[in-house]
Each structure stands twice: as structure tokens, then as C-alpha cells.
Design a protein around this motif. Structure first.
Motif, PDB file in Angstrom:
ATOM      1  N   ARG A   1      -0.169   7.948 -12.313  1.00  0.00           N
ATOM      2  CA  ARG A   1      -0.407   9.478 -13.478  1.00  0.00           C
ATOM      3  C   ARG A   1       0.305   9.695 -14.263  1.00  0.00           C
ATOM      4  O   ARG A   1       0.194  10.717 -15.194  1.00  0.00           O
ATOM      5  CB  ARG A   1      -0.569  10.253 -11.971  1.00  0.00           C
ATOM      6  CG  ARG A   1      -0.838  10.435 -10.505  1.00  0.00           C
ATOM      7  CD  ARG A   1      -2.031  10.195 -10.893  1.00  0.00           C
ATOM      8  NE  ARG A   1      -2.972  10.056  -9.096  1.00  0.00           N
ATOM      9  CZ  ARG A   1      -3.180  11.257  -8.252  1.00  0.00           C
ATOM     10  NH1 ARG A   1      -2.672  12.034  -8.761  1.00  0.00           N
ATOM     11  NH2 ARG A   1      -3.497  10.809  -7.263  1.00  0.00           N
TER      12      ARG A   1
ATOM     13  N   LYS B   1      -6.593   7.905 -14.025  1.00  0.00           N
ATOM     14  CA  LYS B   1      -6.371   9.747 -13.226  1.00  0.00           C
ATOM     15  C   LYS B   1      -4.651   9.774 -14.729  1.00  0.00           C
ATOM     16  O   LYS B   1      -4.048  10.447 -13.588  1.00  0.00           O
ATOM     17  CB  LYS B   1      -5.490  10.079 -12.082  1.00  0.00           C
ATOM     18  CG  LYS B   1      -6.971   9.151 -11.697  1.00  0.00           C
ATOM     19  CD  LYS B   1      -6.823   8.730 -10.080  1.00  0.00           C
ATOM     20  CE  LYS B   1      -7.594   8.898  -9.031  1.00  0.00           C
ATOM     21  NZ  LYS B   1      -7.090   9.042  -7.671  1.00  0.00           N
TER      22      LYS B   1
ATOM     23  N   LYS C   1       4.455   4.552  -4.156  1.00  0.00           N
ATOM     24  CA  LYS C   1       4.069   5.428  -4.877  1.00  0.00           C
ATOM     25  C   LYS C   1       4.392   5.487  -6.460  1.00  0.00           C
ATOM     26  O   LYS C   1       4.253   5.467  -6.894  1.00  0.00           O
ATOM     27  CB  LYS C   1       3.941   7.274  -4.408  1.00  0.00           C
ATOM     28  CG  LYS C   1       2.699   6.176  -2.956  1.00  0.00           C
ATOM     29  CD  LYS C   1       2.230   7.971  -2.250  1.00  0.00           C
ATOM     30  CE  LYS C   1       1.532   7.887  -1.755  1.00  0.00           C
ATOM     31  NZ  LYS C   1       1.222   9.039  -0.743  1.00  0.00           N
TER      32      LYS C   1
ATOM     33  N   THR D   1      -1.889  -0.850  -5.470  1.00  0.00           N
ATOM     34  CA  THR D   1      -3.418   0.079  -6.130  1.00  0.00           C
ATOM     35  C   THR D   1      -2.692   1.785  -5.918  1.00  0.00           C
ATOM     36  O   THR D   1      -3.196   2.239  -6.562  1.00  0.00           O
ATOM     37  CB  THR D   1      -3.954  -0.626  -5.305  1.00  0.00           C
ATOM     38  OG1 THR D   1      -4.311  -0.207  -4.029  1.00  0.00           O
ATOM     39  CG2 THR D   1      -4.536  -1.940  -6.261  1.00  0.00           C
ATOM     40  N   ASN D   2      -1.742   1.776  -5.186  1.00  0.00           N
ATOM     41  CA  ASN D   2      -1.760   3.047  -4.831  1.00  0.00           C
ATOM     42  C   ASN D   2      -0.257   3.810  -5.563  1.00  0.00           C
ATOM     43  O   ASN D   2       0.175   5.046  -5.902  1.00  0.00           O
ATOM     44  CB  ASN D   2      -1.393   3.712  -2.991  1.00  0.00           C
ATOM     45  CG  ASN D   2      -2.940   3.262  -2.341  1.00  0.00           C
ATOM     46  OD1 ASN D   2      -3.079   3.701  -2.825  1.00  0.00           O
ATOM     47  ND2 ASN D   2      -1.622   2.516  -1.344  1.00  0.00           N
TER      48      ASN D   2
ATOM     49  N   CYS E   1      -4.332  -0.548 -11.024  1.00  0.00           N
ATOM     50  CA  CYS E   1      -3.159   0.907 -10.632  1.00  0.00           C
ATOM     51  C   CYS E   1      -4.229   2.013 -10.771  1.00  0.00           C
ATOM     52  O   CYS E   1      -3.368   2.616 -11.983  1.00  0.00           O
ATOM     53  CB  CYS E   1      -2.045   0.725 -10.600  1.00  0.00           C
ATOM     54  SG  CYS E   1      -0.699  -0.762 -10.230  1.00  0.00           S
ATOM     55  N   THR E   2      -5.018   2.838 -10.691  1.00  0.00           N
ATOM     56  CA  THR E   2      -6.100   3.292 -10.741  1.00  0.00           C
ATOM     57  C   THR E   2      -5.389   4.582 -10.600  1.00  0.00           C
ATOM     58  O   THR E   2      -6.357   5.498 -10.800  1.00  0.00           O
ATOM     59  CB  THR E   2      -7.318   2.785 -10.090  1.00  0.00           C
ATOM     60  OG1 THR E   2      -7.580   2.157  -9.060  1.00  0.00           O
ATOM     61  CG2 THR E   2      -8.011   1.330 -10.774  1.00  0.00           C
ATOM     62  N   ASP E   3      -4.409   4.564  -9.437  1.00  0.00           N
ATOM     63  CA  ASP E   3      -4.185   5.936  -9.167  1.00  0.00           C
ATOM     64  C   ASP E   3      -2.941   6.539  -9.708  1.00  0.00           C
ATOM     65  O   ASP E   3      -2.867   7.856  -9.392  1.00  0.00           O
ATOM     66  CB  ASP E   3      -3.694   5.942  -7.634  1.00  0.00           C
ATOM     67  CG  ASP E   3      -3.796   7.664  -7.043  1.00  0.00           C
ATOM     68  OD1 ASP E   3      -4.481   8.480  -7.140  1.00  0.00           O
ATOM     69  OD2 ASP E   3      -3.258   7.486  -6.306  1.00  0.00           O
TER      70      ASP E   3
ATOM     71  N   GLN F   1       1.163   5.642  -8.239  1.00  0.00           N
ATOM     72  CA  GLN F   1       1.332   6.946  -8.826  1.00  0.00           C
ATOM     73  C   GLN F   1       2.359   7.239 -10.396  1.00  0.00           C
ATOM     74  O   GLN F   1       2.273   8.052 -11.525  1.00  0.00           O
ATOM     75  CB  GLN F   1       1.735   8.356  -8.271  1.00  0.00           C
ATOM     76  CG  GLN F   1      -0.062   7.586  -7.074  1.00  0.00           C
ATOM     77  CD  GLN F   1      -0.424   9.544  -6.012  1.00  0.00           C
ATOM     78  OE1 GLN F   1       0.508  10.235  -6.823  1.00  0.00           O
ATOM     79  NE2 GLN F   1      -0.317   9.645  -4.930  1.00  0.00           N
TER      80      GLN F   1
ATOM     81  N   ASN G   1      -6.239   3.480 -16.141  1.00  0.00           N
ATOM     82  CA  ASN G   1      -5.602   4.008 -15.700  1.00  0.00           C
ATOM     83  C   ASN G   1      -6.547   5.303 -15.882  1.00  0.00           C
ATOM     84  O   ASN G   1      -5.793   6.172 -17.390  1.00  0.00           O
ATOM     85  CB  ASN G   1      -4.705   4.128 -16.501  1.00  0.00           C
ATOM     86  CG  ASN G   1      -4.592   2.790 -15.537  1.00  0.00           C
ATOM     87  OD1 ASN G   1      -3.710   1.714 -16.671  1.00  0.00           O
ATOM     88  ND2 ASN G   1      -4.144   1.953 -14.411  1.00  0.00           N
TER      89      ASN G   1
ATOM     90  N   THR H   1       0.879  -1.626   0.112  1.00  0.00           N
ATOM     91  CA  THR H   1      -0.023  -0.033   0.208  1.00  0.00           C
ATOM     92  C   THR H   1       0.533   1.349   0.163  1.00  0.00           C
ATOM     93  O   THR H   1       0.012   2.686  -0.858  1.00  0.00           O
ATOM     94  CB  THR H   1      -0.882  -0.040   1.054  1.00  0.00           C
ATOM     95  OG1 THR H   1      -0.325   0.043   2.014  1.00  0.00           O
ATOM     96  CG2 THR H   1      -2.093  -1.212   0.747  1.00  0.00           C
TER      97      THR H   1
END
Length: 195
Positions: free
Chosen positions: A147, A167, A105, A123-124, A143-145, A126, A165, A102
Motif C-alpha cells: 500500500r 493496491k 506486513k 507477499t503480505n 508484493c501485490t498487497d 503492505q 502493485n 507470510t
């Protein structure tokens, strides 16, 4: 200096940063150093490296350029790592990321020989940077966060699905000729993209 062991470092309780060059040991055990924030080990001459640190936030691992026998990076016991840079050499086949999923990033990987990289449990995540890897499959749909995603010199990967994805802010594909606007699904999720 050529260093093969950090035995005794457990007595230096206030050390917060480890910066090593030409390290020849296979393990860095900082489990008794409660203030470690950053670990940067470059020029590794051993065949593998394992890092144990319950508090580290930033990890950078890189073998010596001449170390063609570098086979494994194990960061499973770095549960609080937020940013990891893991560089192999000429296709290092084994990378083990933190068991606690978690906190990670930012991940940057280079010169890895593995065919599949499954990051769906992180999943966090970025930022993901992939350079000169032999990957033919990348799993990031959970990995919906995410960027930012960068692919540089990755010729084996032929398709990518970014439809989950949403974001995504930036996507860069450079000298990864299998990845084109036709083979990247939902690449327009990224506000800025270069393919």
C-alpha cells in the motif's frame, strides 16, 4: 547500563517487552519467553545481532551511531514478526529477514549496503520504507498487497516497476535522483505520489 547478555531472562515468563540500549551482545535468545510481543534494541555496540523469538510481533534494531563495524542483522528466527525496523550503519551489508514470510506486513530499512533486496516472497507486505540504502535493485512485483512505498536518499536505484502493485495508495520518492516519473513504471498506481 552496558548489557552484553540476557542470560536468565528465560525465568521471566511474563515479560512481554524488551527495550535495550547500548547492548554489546551478538544474540538475544527469547525462545523460552512465550509472551514477548515487542523487541527494541538500540545503540548496539557489537559487530552483529541475531534475535530469536517465536512470538515477537514488532522488532526494532539499530546500532550505535559510532559503531561503524556493524555488519549483520539476523531476524530469521522471528517467525511471527509483523513489523520490522532494521537499521544498519554506513552500509551494513547483511540483513536476514524472518524465515516465515507470510506474517511480515511492515518493513523499514536504513543504511544497508546490499545491492539487491528481494522481497517477492513476502507477499503480505503492505508498507515498505527505504532510507539511505545502496540498493540498485528492488524486487517487489509479487508484493501485490503493498500500500505504501517510500524511498528517501537512495541514489543508486535507477528504475522501479510498480505495474503489479495495484493496491498502492502512497508513493514518496525524496532525494533519490535516479527515480523519476520516467524511470518508475506504473507510478500512477499510487493514488497519491510525490516524486
Amino acid at each position: 547500563a552496558k548489557i552484553s547478555s540476557l542470560k536468565g531472562i528465560e525465568y521471566l515468563k511474563c515479560v512481554s517487552t524488551i527495550n535495550l540500549s547500548h547492548y554489546s551482545g551478538k544474540m538475544i535468545d527469547l525462545s523460552n519467553n512465550p509472551r514477548i510481543y515487542s523487541i527494541d534494541v538500540r545503540g548496539i555496540t557489537s559487530s552483529e545481532i541475531m534475535v530469536i523469538s517465536p512470538t515477537v510481533k514488532t522488532v526494532m534494531i539499530e546500532p550505535s551511531y559510532s559503531n561503524k563495524n556493524f555488519t549483520a542483522i539476523n531476524l530469521s528466527d522471528c517467525p511471527n514478526a509483523v513489523s520490522v525496523s532494521a537499521y544498519g550503519n554506513e552500509g551494513t551489508p547483511n540483513l536476514t529477514l524472518p524465515k516465515v514470510k507470510t506474517n511480515l506486513k511492515e518493513l523499514s530499512v536504513s543504511d544497508l549496503g546490499m545491492k539487491t533486496l528481494d522481497l517477492n516472497s513476502y507477499t503480505n507486505l503492505q508498507l515498505l520504507y527505504i532510507y539511505k540504502c545502496k540498493l540498485s535493485s528492488l524486487k517487489i512485483n509479487k508484493c501485490t498487497d503493498l500500500r505504501y512505498l517510500y524511498f528517501w536518499h537512495c541514489g543508486n536505484i535507477k528504475s522501479l516497476d510498480l505495474s503489479s502493485n495495484k493496491k498502492l495508495t502512497g508513493l514518496s520518492v525524496y532525494h533519490s535522483y535516479g527515480l523519476t516519473t520516467n524511470s518508475i513504471k506504473a507510478y500512477k498506481n499510487a493514488k497519491k505520489y510525490t516524486i
